[in-house]
Design an enzyme around this catalytic site. Structure first.
Site, PDB file in Angstrom:
ATOM      1  N   LYS A 199     -17.787  34.407  24.021  1.00  0.00           N
ATOM      2  CA  LYS A 199     -16.940  35.550  22.907  1.00  0.00           C
ATOM      3  C   LYS A 199     -17.184  36.392  23.387  1.00  0.00           C
ATOM      4  CE  LYS A 199     -14.137  36.580  19.717  1.00  0.00           C
ATOM      5  NZ  LYS A 199     -12.022  36.344  19.819  1.00  0.00           N
ATOM      6  N   ASN A 216     -32.025  38.662  26.542  1.00  0.00           N
ATOM      7  CA  ASN A 216     -30.929  37.856  26.458  1.00  0.00           C
ATOM      8  C   ASN A 216     -30.253  39.186  28.479  1.00  0.00           C
ATOM      9  OD1 ASN A 216     -28.210  38.417  27.100  1.00  0.00           O
ATOM     10  ND2 ASN A 216     -28.255  39.400  24.234  1.00  0.00           N
ATOM     11  N   GLY A 217     -29.815  39.282  29.003  1.00  0.00           N
ATOM     12  CA  GLY A 217     -29.865  40.066  30.161  1.00  0.00           C
ATOM     13  C   GLY A 217     -29.726  39.915  31.379  1.00  0.00           C
ATOM     14  N   GLU A 233      -1.356  39.751  28.096  1.00  0.00           N
ATOM     15  CA  GLU A 233      -2.195  38.522  26.888  1.00  0.00           C
ATOM     16  C   GLU A 233      -1.755  37.780  27.491  1.00  0.00           C
ATOM     17  OE1 GLU A 233      -4.892  39.803  25.638  1.00  0.00           O
ATOM     18  OE2 GLU A 233      -4.629  38.375  23.752  1.00  0.00           O
ATOM     19  N   TRP A 276     -25.893  31.435  28.035  1.00  0.00           N
ATOM     20  CA  TRP A 276     -24.562  31.553  29.085  1.00  0.00           C
ATOM     21  C   TRP A 276     -24.762  32.484  30.671  1.00  0.00           C
ATOM     22  CZ3 TRP A 276     -22.047  35.112  31.822  1.00  0.00           C
ATOM     23  CH2 TRP A 276     -20.674  34.817  32.765  1.00  0.00           C
ATOM     24  N   LYS A 294      -4.376  34.112  27.683  1.00  0.00           N
ATOM     25  CA  LYS A 294      -4.654  32.950  27.017  1.00  0.00           C
ATOM     26  C   LYS A 294      -4.587  31.819  27.905  1.00  0.00           C
ATOM     27  CE  LYS A 294      -6.424  35.338  24.328  1.00  0.00           C
ATOM     28  NZ  LYS A 294      -6.144  36.759  24.647  1.00  0.00           N
ATOM     29  N   HIS A 331       8.532  42.818  44.769  1.00  0.00           N
ATOM     30  CA  HIS A 331       7.087  43.952  45.295  1.00  0.00           C
ATOM     31  C   HIS A 331       6.196  42.359  45.777  1.00  0.00           C
ATOM     32  CE1 HIS A 331       9.277  46.986  44.844  1.00  0.00           C
ATOM     33  NE2 HIS A 331       9.551  46.591  43.726  1.00  0.00           N
ATOM     34  N   GLU A 365      -7.757  30.963  29.911  1.00  0.00           N
ATOM     35  CA  GLU A 365      -8.616  31.024  28.961  1.00  0.00           C
ATOM     36  C   GLU A 365      -8.804  29.594  28.819  1.00  0.00           C
ATOM     37  OE1 GLU A 365      -8.505  34.784  26.696  1.00  0.00           O
ATOM     38  OE2 GLU A 365     -10.210  34.768  26.704  1.00  0.00           O
ATOM     39  N   CYS A 372     -25.708  35.138  26.093  1.00  0.00           N
ATOM     40  CA  CYS A 372     -27.107  34.292  25.548  1.00  0.00           C
ATOM     41  C   CYS A 372     -26.947  34.655  23.821  1.00  0.00           C
ATOM     42  CB  CYS A 372     -28.271  34.729  25.532  1.00  0.00           C
ATOM     43  SG  CYS A 372     -27.834  34.578  28.094  1.00  0.00           S
ATOM     44  N   ARG A 385     -21.161  33.302  21.541  1.00  0.00           N
ATOM     45  CA  ARG A 385     -22.653  34.199  23.199  1.00  0.00           C
ATOM     46  C   ARG A 385     -22.855  33.415  23.991  1.00  0.00           C
ATOM     47  NH1 ARG A 385     -24.148  39.287  20.105  1.00  0.00           N
ATOM     48  NH2 ARG A 385     -25.767  39.493  22.180  1.00  0.00           N
TER      49      ARG A 385
END
Ligand code: AGP
Length: 612
Positions: free
Chosen positions: A607, A99-100, A485, A73, A489, A508, A492, A2, A27
């Site tokens: 982010k 926020n939190g 990575e 968020w 990507k 495996h 996301e 947030c 955020r």
């Protein structure tokens, strides 16, 4: 997570708040709200983005000297208008943006329900504002004291700003484990989750510390106390004024623009940390603490997400080049597992934002246990940067796209320089070899630029994968973290299930997933792994998987093995992560675009992850 933004003193405080919230949207962006005081407290909220909030308030009376706002968020309660901030106390007196996470919100809520309070939202934040209101009413306290005393009963992490409509010349903010910055300008105060929204209007900032409360007044004065009511004289930092108008510069998303910025960022990193005349790597944080780095028995790297992937690459490089033992951990695991840390350890925290809650907690733990802590950070002045013994900044500039691209290559390039530097310190790398490596590194911006020429080809090819349900990314050695990575990507921004694996691990278990519907992206840019990798490719081909090979120019791979081969320029093996990741970023981008996804602000993400 947030974003919090508040202003007291500007002619149109709500306008300042809305402008600031836009810069804080990275955020969180599932709902937004603003409260403005003009004779009475008016609160406006929407489910959606700050732009939707702007639309919503455009015909409303928004003039007023005091306003506070929030971009959310969701943690407690779904994204919805009633869960959006600001939250009000039931008596209509207090408005708060938070926020939190209030961990003991349920017991506080039960207490308030017993006292006859009712709630409009499912959030822990509404419980907090109501609890402060209860203290204020019950003990007849002014706001700062009501905040201070009620916080004695509150467990969890928070940064919040609160306004009392019966005393609207004053705003109060408190912080514990979540960031809060107070900007000081000629016309008043700005309170925000970070400095981004302050750089255009403020010359000075105070970074509120944990367990501190600030009270700011319309008249231009302020007081800081701690939770024990001791008066604090905060350090006031000078802020470099800059106009931060972020532009896509003709690209259709910030992510694509940031992908294209990478060659320039690598060049900037090299310019900042390499003395080409002397063929020497100059990293002040290491030069100043050379003895500590020389004597280090072990380096532990902590980070999350993409930053953790960069850490894995650093592990391969530092161990092989410098001969120092390295371990890489998810910060979220490290902070809770009682790790063995000694005073001869160096703990490196990697973070683009410098605000990730788990990485910050891991660094604080390492500090407590006496390790030397070192931050690899993109955001100057961020919380993690301020909590490490030394810090080196990557040179990526502000990254807006939620999916990290240029910050990753910025991190990898700095970490590669660190590996080379440590290798010279431990004596494993002769200065002449170091010079050769630097010369090779200096070619990378050009090679990345050439790797970007695959853009059109990848745009076309990616149409084949737009409707896939799953994808695999495989690599060996340095390309294993790059595979992770690439998979991250794709997940996301396109919401396609993707996994990154060390190629040899396929047998495996994951090979059971392979059929003709499964695209398998093979990263074959490291020559040393090629022979082994070829057998892994055969195994996938025999199970009818669709094989897409990313390989260096000049590398011979049997055409029959692959459905597609994507060629990128050859670089020395230790530099391959920097070029190999480029086509993976572009593939994710084009697949997400083909699926009509919001590339810069994917669903459910933010982010900067400032809650655990
Ligand atoms: C990467 O694309 C992510 N959005 C995410 O994994 C990110 O890298 C992670 O949250 C860590 O963030 P930091 O680097 O700001 O600490």
């Amino acid at each position: 997570m947030c974003g919090i933004m508040a202003n007291i003193g500007s002619e149109n405080a709500a306008r300042e708040v809305l402008a600031g919230l836009k810069k804080l949207e990275y955020r969180g962006y599932d709902s937004a709200g603003v409260a403005v005081f003009n004779n009475a407290l008016n609160v406006f909220k929407v489910k959606g983005k700050v732009a939707d909030l702007e639309d919503h308030v455009k015909n409303q009376p928004m003039a007023g000297l005091v306003a506070l706002g929030h971009t959310r968020w969701a943690t407690h309660g779904v994204p919805a208008e009633n869960n959006a901030h600001p939250h009000m106390s039931e008596n209509g007196r207090l408005a708060m943006v938070h926020n939190g996470i209030i961990e003991n919100y349920q017991s506080l809520k039960n207490f308030l329900i017993e006292k006859g309070y009712s709630f409009k939202s499912d959030t822990d934040s509404e419980v907090l504002v109501q609890y402060i209101a209860w203290y204020q009413d019950h003990y007849q306290l002014e706001l700062t004291e009501a905040v201070r005393r009620s916080l004695g009963d509150v467990e969890g992490s928070f940064a919040f700003v609160i306004l009392d409509s019966t005393a609207p010349n004053t705003m109060v903010a408190a912080k514990n484990d979540n960031p809060l910055v107070v900007g000081i300008s000629g016309s008043g105060f700005y309170l925000a989750s970070d400095v981004f929204p302050l750089t255009e209007s403020c010359d000075k900032v105070i970074y509120l510390e944990d367990q501190e409360i600030i009270t700011v007044h319309l008249e231009g004065d302020y007081e800081v106390i701690d939770f024990e009511n001791a008066s604090i004289t905060p350090e006031v930092h000078t802020l470099e004024r800059k106009d931060t108008v972020y532009s896509k510069e003709g690209f259709d998303s910030f992510m694509l623009k940031e992908i294209y910025e990478q060659p320039e960022i690598i060049a900037r990193t090299l310019k900042s940390y390499v003395d080409t005349n002397l063929a020497e790597i100059k990293i002040e944080a290491i030069d100043l603490h050379r003895r500590i780095f020389k004597q280090a028995k072990r380096i532990v790297i902590v980070g999350c997400g993409t930053s953790w992937h960069a850490g894995l690459i650093a592990e391969y490089l530092i161990e092989s080049m410098a001969g120092i033992h390295v371990e890489v951990e998810y910060a979220s695991e490290f902070r809770y597992r009682d790790p063995l840390i000694s005073t001869s350890d160096i703990v490196i925290g990697i973070s683009q934002s410098g605000e990730t809650a788990d990485t910050l907690a891991a660094i604080k733990l390492a500090n407590e246990r006496g390790a030397f802590t070192y931050g690899i950070i993109n955001t100057p002045g961020s919380t993690i940067a301020r909590h490490t013994d030394a810090v080196s900044y990557i040179k990526a500039g502000v990254e807006i796209g939620v999916a990290s691209t240029k910050a990753f290559t910025g991190q990898v390039s700095l970490l590669t320089l660190i590996a080379l530097k440590l290798a010279t310190i431990t004596g494993k790398l002769h200065p002449l070899q170091c010079k050769k490596s630097i010369d090779e590194f200096l070619e990378v911006p050009k090679m990345m630029q050439e790797a970007l020429l695959t853009d059109q080809l990848l745009g076309d090819l990616s149409q084949n994968w737009v409707n896939k349900e799953s994808a695999l990314f495989l690599g060996r050695g340095l390309n294993f973290p790059v595979a992770l990575e690439g998979a991250l990507k794709l997940k996301e921004i396109s919401y396609i299930h993707a996994e990154g694996y060390p190629a040899a691990e396929m047998k495996h278990g994951p090979i059971a997933l392979v059929d003709s519907e499964m695209p398998v992206f093979i990263l074959a840019t490291n020559k040393s792994a090629l022979l082994k990798l070829t057998s892994n490719i055969q195994e996938i081909k025999s199970r009818k998987g669709e094989v897409i090979i990313i390989r260096n120019a000049g590398m011979e791979i049997d055409a029959a093995l692959a459905d597609y081969q994507i060629e990128i320029p050859a670089v020395s093996e230790f530099l391959t992560p920097l070029t190999t990741v480029v086509p993976l970023q572009l593939i994710s981008y084009y697949i997400a675009k083909g699926r009509g996804c919001n590339i810069d602000q994917p669903r459910n993400l933010a982010k900067s992850v400032t809650v655990e």
